[in-house]
Write a protein that holds these residues in place. Structure first.
Motif, short mmCIF file in Angstrom:
data_model
loop_
_atom_site.label_atom_id
_atom_site.label_comp_id
_atom_site.label_asym_id
_atom_site.label_seq_id
_atom_site.Cartn_x
_atom_site.Cartn_y
_atom_site.Cartn_z
N PRO A 122 0.73 -1.36 0.15
CA PRO A 122 0.16 0.08 0.09
C PRO A 122 0.84 1.10 0.13
O PRO A 122 1.95 1.14 0.50
CB PRO A 122 -0.83 -0.15 1.12
N GLN A 123 0.21 2.41 -0.54
CA GLN A 123 1.30 3.45 -0.49
C GLN A 123 1.52 4.26 0.81
O GLN A 123 2.30 4.79 1.05
CB GLN A 123 0.31 4.69 -1.46
N SER A 124 0.54 3.89 1.70
CA SER A 124 0.71 4.32 3.17
C SER A 124 0.70 3.11 4.13
O SER A 124 -0.60 2.43 4.09
CB SER A 124 -0.31 5.31 3.62
N ILE A 125 1.39 3.00 5.05
CA ILE A 125 1.45 1.86 6.06
C ILE A 125 1.91 2.72 7.45
O ILE A 125 2.75 3.40 7.22
CB ILE A 125 2.40 0.51 5.74
N ASP A 126 1.44 2.48 8.46
CA ASP A 126 1.74 2.99 9.54
C ASP A 126 3.01 2.23 10.09
O ASP A 126 3.36 1.39 10.06
CB ASP A 126 0.69 2.46 10.76
N PRO A 127 4.19 3.32 10.13
CA PRO A 127 5.35 2.90 10.71
C PRO A 127 5.55 2.03 11.78
O PRO A 127 6.25 1.30 11.50
CB PRO A 127 6.10 4.41 10.93
N ILE A 183 7.18 9.83 2.11
CA ILE A 183 8.34 9.85 2.63
C ILE A 183 8.51 8.97 4.01
O ILE A 183 9.43 8.29 4.13
CB ILE A 183 8.98 11.35 3.07
N LEU A 184 7.37 9.16 4.79
CA LEU A 184 7.44 8.44 6.07
C LEU A 184 7.28 6.75 5.92
O LEU A 184 8.12 6.28 6.43
CB LEU A 184 6.23 8.90 6.88
N THR A 185 6.40 6.55 4.79
CA THR A 185 6.41 5.02 4.70
C THR A 185 7.62 4.28 3.89
O THR A 185 7.91 3.62 4.64
CB THR A 185 5.14 4.93 3.68
N SER A 186 8.16 5.16 3.16
CA SER A 186 9.37 4.60 2.27
C SER A 186 10.68 4.54 3.36
O SER A 186 11.33 3.68 3.17
CB SER A 186 9.81 5.34 1.00
N THR A 187 10.56 5.74 4.17
CA THR A 187 11.70 5.37 5.24
C THR A 187 11.54 4.63 6.16
O THR A 187 12.64 3.88 6.66
CB THR A 187 11.91 6.94 6.01
N ALA A 188 10.35 4.26 6.77
CA ALA A 188 10.19 3.23 7.52
C ALA A 188 10.48 1.78 6.98
O ALA A 188 11.21 0.97 7.50
CB ALA A 188 8.50 3.09 8.00
N LEU A 189 9.95 1.58 5.67
CA LEU A 189 10.27 0.32 5.00
C LEU A 189 11.78 0.24 4.88
O LEU A 189 12.27 -0.90 5.14
CB LEU A 189 9.60 0.49 3.72
#
Length: 696
Positions: free
Chosen positions: A250-255, A336-342
């Motif tokens: 998904p484009q957005s996942i909770d970090p 940014i937040l999702t990709s950084t968490a991944l």
């Protein structure tokens, strides 16, 4: 034990006659039978093949090791495996291919003497390999995988045998590893098409294929490694699958979900779609991606060195650069937040040396020369990630700081060199003046000095087993001496350093002494354990010895602390005005750097007495400025100390949330500052103790 069949002429016949009987019974079937539509299971062929295997096994057991018996000689001389291959290829009668695969598999598995060197074995084996994977989801899929795996296992036992599977094409004289190409294609095809991993039987096939391919890539033969990486599509297939799994997220996942999802293992990937969806949307897709990443990482870890390097580089180019970099460089805060968490989860999960190295080069670049303020944007991704540590979004700042905290704990020397050490190599943060021209230093003991030598954790009764090793990067009597240090007793020196940090925060801004369980000893124990772990990681990096001799340093070069330390120091300077969670993460990264057993890092981050060059700052000087600002602000806040104590108790859960307290951000910042100073003091003392305990 040899089983007597009803199809034998007589149980007392010699083994060779018995063996020949069963083989001729099979060949006679094709001569005498006109109905070739009946399945092989309706014939006696499976029983005859089983009897032949039993006879070969019995014959080998009755002979001395390595001696070839007449039955095996007959099999080799009469090219029985070639004939069986032909019958299996034709699949006549229907199901014969399955029987042939089973016969080959059991023959290679049960016979101890090496068979593959024989031309009448490895040639039909090679041909049978080509048959595997021709039909997707074929009924012989299980037998194909079992056969390929036993061949892999035999090659692993005797790697030189792989040369029998390296063919030279007469057209272009280019070596092409048919076996490797076919095996990898079969395996990847299985993963790409329609195997339901929740199905027990098919799941076992996939895991078996994974194991076989892992055996294959680990073959030490350079020719096999070259064929694997140059003449097959293995790298492309692996990375394409990684990309497809990533794009399915998904484009957005909770970090927090990304960080806390259970650890994955490629061989134990079982799931329930309904349960996963109930936990959080995208959990199944996330586990699938992480599982495949784990397999790629383990495959690279097990692979022959040159093959591992090529596969790791492919992951860097085809996944990290092509797919992840645009995600990290985007402007959408959610993205940014999702990709950084991944990325943080990927960094945590990757353990193979080759893939770690390529991942680090992707993130930080390969440059090794000292940074300057003009070159910090030379690598756009590195620059962007470091800037994100000071992002307007606190969530992005915290997540990126966590990423760097995770990164600096990886066992990779280039990470630390790129982020901090290359800026400290010449020690040009020190003032370049003769000793006699410098201002004298006031090195008296603070009034509330703590006698740390009396601490039970580090007293004389510490057992030899618990002492730290690999710490002779410090001098045997004291922390590294800067040019402006007096040659004092080591114990006195460490007391001065420790108490300089403990006494930085003024008494009216301290609150930990009023709350039980927040003492200094907790930091000592944590620092002891963490420093021991760091020493183990860094031991092979040649960080031993004292700092670079002062006279050999290029002190005329302008000092730039480096982009990473600059951002950390800037954030540390705003500790009284930042959210509590941001402050915790900034100090966590700085404490990790302070723990590292490098003499220049120790000097720059933990020595309050170094004589800084004009315009330079150290961690201690940054904190001194913060304390100076704090002293002015305390005077403007009524009931400062009671409010500070109440906030501390609330943070510890000792007091319920109640009325809003003014200046909450500042009060929380003061608490973090006090704790951080205690932590730095503990780290400084642990390093001193490690050095003194390792001296002769």
């Amino acid at each position: 034990m040899f089983t007597v069949s009803v199809f034998q002429l007589a149980p007392s016949l010699p083994l060779q006659e018995d063996f020949v009987y069963h083989w001729k019974a099979i060949t006679h079937y094709y001569i005498e039978t006109s109905d070739d539509k009946a399945p092989v299971t309706d014939t006696n062929i499976p029983s005859h093949l089983e009897q032949m295997l039993d006879i070969l096994t019995q014959e080998e057991g009755e002979r001395e090791s390595g001696e070839t018996g007449p039955c095996m000689e007959y099999l080799l001389h009469h090219k029985i495996l070639e004939t069986l291959y032909t019958l299996g290829k034709a699949d006549c009668p229907p199901g014969m291919k399955q029987q042939v695969l089973t016969f080959y598999t059991k023959l290679l598995a049960h016979i101890r003497q090496p068979l593959l060197p024989h031309i009448n074995v490895h040639r039909p084996v090679q041909k049978l390999v080509r048959l595997c994977g021709e039909v997707l989801a074929a009924p012989t899929e299980n037998e194909e995988i079992q056969f390929l795996c036993i061949v892999c296992a035999k090659l692993k036992q005797d790697p030189y045998l792989v040369n029998f599977f390296l063919e030279v094409s007469c057209c272009n004289a280019k070596k092409e590893n048919k076996f490797i190409h076919k095996y990898s294609s079969v395996y990847i095809t299985r993963k790409n098409n329609c195997i339901n991993l929740s199905s027990c039987q098919d799941g076992r096939i996939v895991v078996k294929a994974c194991e076989g391919l892992m055996l294959l890539v680990s073959l030490p033969e350079p020719a096999a490694a070259k064929c694997l990486t140059e003449n097959t599509e293995l790298c492309e297939l692996l990375t394409d699958r990684l990309v497809s799994f990533y794009k399915a997220l998904p484009q957005s996942i909770d970090p927090l979900d990304i960080e806390t999802v259970e650890s994955v293992n490629w061989g134990l990937d079982v799931y329930n779609l309904k349960e996963d969806a109930a936990v959080f949307t995208g959990k199944r897709a996330l586990i699938s991606f992480l599982s495949w990443l784990d397999y790629c990482d383990q495959l690279i870890k097990e692979a022959q060195k040159s093959a591992a390097a090529v596969m790791a580089k492919a992951v860097r180019e085809r996944f990290f650069v092509s797919v992840m970099e645009p995600q990290l460089m985007q402007t959408s805060e959610v993205g940014i937040l999702t990709s950084t968490a991944l990325l943080n989860r990927i960094i945590r999960q990757v353990t193979s040396e080759a893939l770690t190295q390529e991942m680090v080069y992707f993130l930080l670049g390969e440059e090794r020369e000292p940074e300057t303020s003009a070159t910090i944007a030379q690598n756009p991704l590195r620059h962007r990630l470091i800037e994100h540590c000071d992002h307007l979004s606190d969530e992005i700042s915290i997540m990126t700081l966590r990423l760097f905290e995770q990164l600096i704990q990886k066992p990779n020397q280039h990470i630390l060199h790129s982020l901090v050490l290359r800026s400290l190599e010449e020690r040009n943060y020190l003032e370049n003046k003769p000793q006699e021209e410098r201002e004298p230093l006031e090195n008296g003991q603070p009034h509330d000095a703590v006698d740390l030598e009396e601490d039970p954790l580090f007293g004389d009764d510490v057992s030899p087993e618990s002492r730290l090793s690999g710490s002779d990067w410090l001098s045997s009597s004291s922390p590294p001496q800067s040019p402006d240090h007096s040659k004092s007793d080591g114990k006195t020196e460490v007391h001065k350093i420790v108490n300089s940090f403990l006494c930085l925060v003024p008494d009216e801004a301290k609150s930990s002494y009023q709350v039980e369980g927040t003492g200094y000893d907790t930091y000592l124990r944590d620092a002891h354990r963490q420093f021991r772990d760091y020493c183990g990681v860094c031991q092979r990096w040649d960080w031993r010895g004292s700092p670079k001799p002062f006279e050999k340093c290029n002190l005329d070069m302008p000092f730039f602390e480096g982009h990473f330390l600059k951002v950390l120091f800037d954030r540390m300077g705003r500790i009284l005005d930042q959210p509590y969670d941001v402050n915790l993460q900034v100090t966590a990264v700085l404490s990790k750097l302070s723990l590292l057993p490098h003499p220049h890092l120790h000097e720059y981050l933990l020595d309050p007495y170094i004589n800084l060059a004009p315009g330079c700052r150290s961690l201690f000087s940054v904190i001194v400025r913060v304390v100076g600002d704090l002293m002015l602000r305390i005077q403007r806040i009524p009931d400062f100390t009671p409010k500070l104590l109440l906030v501390r108790k609330r943070l510890l859960g000792l007091e319920p949330e109640g009325i809003t307290i003014d200046h909450m951000t500042l009060l929380e910042g003061v608490i973090v500052l006090e704790e951080f100073c205690k932590e730095l003091a503990a780290i400084a003392f642990v390093k001193y103790h490690a050095a003194s305990s390792s001296s002769p």
